[in-house]
Design a protein around this motif. Structure first.
Motif, PDB file in Angstrom:
ATOM      1  N   SER A 287       5.901 -11.091  -3.080  1.00 17.41           N
ATOM      2  CA  SER A 287       6.533 -10.159  -3.736  1.00 17.41           C
ATOM      3  C   SER A 287       5.379  -9.218  -4.406  1.00 17.41           C
ATOM      4  O   SER A 287       4.206  -9.600  -4.876  1.00 17.41           O
ATOM      5  N   ASP A 288       5.913  -8.225  -4.346  1.00 18.68           N
ATOM      6  CA  ASP A 288       4.929  -6.915  -5.078  1.00 18.68           C
ATOM      7  C   ASP A 288       5.042  -6.889  -6.445  1.00 18.68           C
ATOM      8  O   ASP A 288       6.253  -7.391  -6.971  1.00 18.68           O
ATOM      9  N   LYS A 289       4.154  -6.549  -7.257  1.00 20.75           N
ATOM     10  CA  LYS A 289       4.162  -6.244  -8.748  1.00 20.75           C
ATOM     11  C   LYS A 289       4.263  -4.939  -8.875  1.00 20.75           C
ATOM     12  O   LYS A 289       3.360  -4.046  -8.440  1.00 20.75           O
ATOM     13  N   LEU A 290       4.959  -4.331  -9.989  1.00 20.49           N
ATOM     14  CA  LEU A 290       4.845  -3.071 -10.246  1.00 20.49           C
ATOM     15  C   LEU A 290       4.186  -2.870 -11.536  1.00 20.49           C
ATOM     16  O   LEU A 290       4.823  -3.606 -12.548  1.00 20.49           O
ATOM     17  N   PHE A 291       3.413  -1.896 -11.870  1.00 20.61           N
ATOM     18  CA  PHE A 291       2.744  -1.781 -13.284  1.00 20.61           C
ATOM     19  C   PHE A 291       2.903  -0.625 -13.600  1.00 20.61           C
ATOM     20  O   PHE A 291       3.037   0.228 -13.127  1.00 20.61           O
ATOM     21  N   PHE A 292       3.319  -0.573 -15.064  1.00 19.90           N
ATOM     22  CA  PHE A 292       3.723   0.739 -15.813  1.00 19.90           C
ATOM     23  C   PHE A 292       2.746   0.839 -16.844  1.00 19.90           C
ATOM     24  O   PHE A 292       2.384  -0.346 -17.670  1.00 19.90           O
ATOM     25  N   PRO A 293       2.061   2.246 -17.267  1.00 22.07           N
ATOM     26  CA  PRO A 293       1.481   2.369 -18.560  1.00 22.07           C
ATOM     27  C   PRO A 293       2.174   1.808 -19.734  1.00 22.07           C
ATOM     28  O   PRO A 293       3.177   1.789 -19.966  1.00 22.07           O
ATOM     29  N   GLY A 294       1.425   1.054 -20.581  1.00 23.15           N
ATOM     30  CA  GLY A 294       1.562   0.767 -21.682  1.00 23.15           C
ATOM     31  C   GLY A 294       2.470  -0.896 -21.581  1.00 23.15           C
ATOM     32  O   GLY A 294       2.791  -1.104 -22.769  1.00 23.15           O
ATOM     33  N   GLN A 295       2.579  -1.283 -20.564  1.00 23.49           N
ATOM     34  CA  GLN A 295       3.263  -2.419 -20.339  1.00 23.49           C
ATOM     35  C   GLN A 295       2.355  -3.608 -19.976  1.00 23.49           C
ATOM     36  O   GLN A 295       1.437  -3.617 -18.862  1.00 23.49           O
ATOM     37  N   ALA A 296       2.285  -4.892 -20.751  1.00 22.94           N
ATOM     38  CA  ALA A 296       1.412  -5.853 -20.365  1.00 22.94           C
ATOM     39  C   ALA A 296       1.559  -6.698 -19.198  1.00 22.94           C
ATOM     40  O   ALA A 296       0.810  -6.819 -18.417  1.00 22.94           O
ATOM     41  N   LYS A 297       2.909  -6.775 -18.767  1.00 23.78           N
ATOM     42  CA  LYS A 297       3.131  -7.544 -17.841  1.00 23.78           C
ATOM     43  C   LYS A 297       3.796  -6.562 -16.624  1.00 23.78           C
ATOM     44  O   LYS A 297       4.544  -5.849 -16.966  1.00 23.78           O
ATOM     45  N   PRO A 298       3.418  -6.752 -15.197  1.00 21.07           N
ATOM     46  CA  PRO A 298       3.970  -6.490 -14.259  1.00 21.07           C
ATOM     47  C   PRO A 298       5.558  -6.616 -14.287  1.00 21.07           C
ATOM     48  O   PRO A 298       6.015  -7.745 -14.527  1.00 21.07           O
ATOM     49  N   LEU A 299       6.191  -5.978 -13.518  1.00 21.92           N
ATOM     50  CA  LEU A 299       7.630  -5.857 -13.113  1.00 21.92           C
ATOM     51  C   LEU A 299       7.752  -6.485 -11.558  1.00 21.92           C
ATOM     52  O   LEU A 299       6.880  -6.063 -10.918  1.00 21.92           O
TER      53      LEU A 299
ATOM     54  N   GLN B 255      -6.323   0.163 -11.257  1.00 26.30           N
ATOM     55  CA  GLN B 255      -5.959   1.539 -10.451  1.00 26.30           C
ATOM     56  C   GLN B 255      -5.241   2.291 -11.258  1.00 26.30           C
ATOM     57  O   GLN B 255      -5.357   3.544 -11.635  1.00 26.30           O
ATOM     58  N   LEU B 256      -4.284   1.770 -12.006  1.00 21.89           N
ATOM     59  CA  LEU B 256      -3.136   2.323 -12.828  1.00 21.89           C
ATOM     60  C   LEU B 256      -3.880   3.097 -14.046  1.00 21.89           C
ATOM     61  O   LEU B 256      -3.729   4.126 -14.304  1.00 21.89           O
ATOM     62  N   ASN B 257      -4.938   2.215 -14.572  1.00 18.34           N
ATOM     63  CA  ASN B 257      -5.530   2.786 -15.615  1.00 18.34           C
ATOM     64  C   ASN B 257      -6.739   4.124 -15.226  1.00 18.34           C
ATOM     65  O   ASN B 257      -6.584   4.895 -16.127  1.00 18.34           O
ATOM     66  N   ALA B 258      -7.185   3.839 -14.227  1.00 20.62           N
ATOM     67  CA  ALA B 258      -8.094   4.895 -13.636  1.00 20.62           C
ATOM     68  C   ALA B 258      -6.982   6.177 -13.528  1.00 20.62           C
ATOM     69  O   ALA B 258      -7.663   7.323 -13.780  1.00 20.62           O
TER      70      ALA B 258
ATOM     71  N   LEU C 297       3.677   7.533 -14.117  1.00 19.30           N
ATOM     72  CA  LEU C 297       2.861   6.681 -13.187  1.00 19.30           C
ATOM     73  C   LEU C 297       3.567   5.498 -12.967  1.00 19.30           C
ATOM     74  O   LEU C 297       3.940   4.801 -13.974  1.00 19.30           O
ATOM     75  N   VAL C 298       3.166   4.689 -11.942  1.00 18.17           N
ATOM     76  CA  VAL C 298       3.456   3.414 -11.573  1.00 18.17           C
ATOM     77  C   VAL C 298       2.397   2.868 -10.530  1.00 18.17           C
ATOM     78  O   VAL C 298       2.215   3.645  -9.292  1.00 18.17           O
ATOM     79  N   ALA C 299       2.067   1.353 -10.574  1.00  9.78           N
ATOM     80  CA  ALA C 299       1.122   1.090  -9.546  1.00  9.78           C
ATOM     81  C   ALA C 299       2.009  -0.191  -8.969  1.00  9.78           C
ATOM     82  O   ALA C 299       2.401  -0.888  -9.464  1.00  9.78           O
ATOM     83  N   ILE C 300       1.588  -0.225  -7.649  1.00  4.96           N
ATOM     84  CA  ILE C 300       2.104  -1.530  -6.822  1.00  4.96           C
ATOM     85  C   ILE C 300       1.150  -2.200  -6.183  1.00  4.96           C
ATOM     86  O   ILE C 300       0.120  -1.596  -5.664  1.00  4.96           O
ATOM     87  N   SER C 301       1.153  -3.488  -6.442  1.00  4.24           N
ATOM     88  CA  SER C 301       0.155  -4.336  -5.817  1.00  4.24           C
ATOM     89  C   SER C 301       0.733  -5.224  -5.353  1.00  4.24           C
ATOM     90  O   SER C 301       1.855  -5.922  -5.659  1.00  4.24           O
ATOM     91  N   LYS C 302       0.153  -5.730  -4.083  1.00  3.46           N
ATOM     92  CA  LYS C 302       0.762  -6.895  -3.467  1.00  3.46           C
ATOM     93  C   LYS C 302       0.489  -8.058  -4.129  1.00  3.46           C
ATOM     94  O   LYS C 302      -0.569  -8.494  -4.919  1.00  3.46           O
ATOM     95  N   GLY C 303       1.428  -9.080  -3.793  1.00  6.32           N
ATOM     96  CA  GLY C 303       1.494 -10.348  -4.527  1.00  6.32           C
ATOM     97  C   GLY C 303       0.394 -11.493  -3.786  1.00  6.32           C
ATOM     98  O   GLY C 303      -0.143 -10.985  -2.879  1.00  6.32           O
ATOM     99  N   LEU C 304       0.449 -12.680  -3.934  1.00  7.66           N
ATOM    100  CA  LEU C 304       0.062 -13.658  -3.153  1.00  7.66           C
ATOM    101  C   LEU C 304       0.480 -13.446  -1.734  1.00  7.66           C
ATOM    102  O   LEU C 304       1.751 -13.344  -1.340  1.00  7.66           O
ATOM    103  N   GLY C 305      -0.304 -14.055  -0.874  1.00  6.45           N
ATOM    104  CA  GLY C 305      -0.081 -13.833   0.577  1.00  6.45           C
ATOM    105  C   GLY C 305       0.220 -12.462   1.110  1.00  6.45           C
ATOM    106  O   GLY C 305       1.059 -12.120   1.528  1.00  6.45           O
ATOM    107  N   LEU C 306      -0.928 -11.751   0.804  1.00  5.28           N
ATOM    108  CA  LEU C 306      -1.100 -10.495   0.941  1.00  5.28           C
ATOM    109  C   LEU C 306      -0.379  -9.958   2.201  1.00  5.28           C
ATOM    110  O   LEU C 306       0.394  -8.782   2.090  1.00  5.28           O
TER     111      LEU C 306
END
Length: 94
Positions: A45-57, A13-16, A30-39
């Motif tokens: 724990s939620d994960k934050l994705f940033f453009p150009g970063q391979a791993k989420p925060l 979704q971040l890439n789109a 831009l920043v994307a937030i996705s729910k972790g395991l156990g939705l």
């Protein structure tokens, strides 16, 4: 124009969203937030994705920043669900 766009979703979704911004020559953070395991678990724990970063925060569950981001996301969900219900109601009775 906004200073930041928060995308509900993960890397895809971040890439789109990034693609749309580039296509329209817009420079907005831009920043994307996705729910972790156990939705549905508040302990997931939620994960934050940033453009150009391979791993989420992954922020700690006690992080005030994570709580703010979750509140923004939850409010967006509440708004979207309410709007969708309104549209369905109009279609049903309209």
């Amino acid at each position: 124009m906004p200073d930041l766009i928060v995308v509900d979703g993960g890397k895809a979704q971040l890439n789109a969203a990034l693609s749309v911004l580039k296509k329209n020559k817009l420079e907005i953070q831009l920043v994307a937030i996705s729910k972790g395991l156990g939705l549905r678990s508040s302990n997931a724990s939620d994960k934050l994705f940033f453009p150009g970063q391979a791993k989420p925060l992954e922020l700690p569950l006690a992080s005030p920043a994570l709580h703010l981001i979750k509140r923004v996301r939850d409010e967006a969900h509440r708004f979207a669900i309410g709007y969708h219900r309104k549209l369905r109601s109009r279609a049903k009775f309209g």
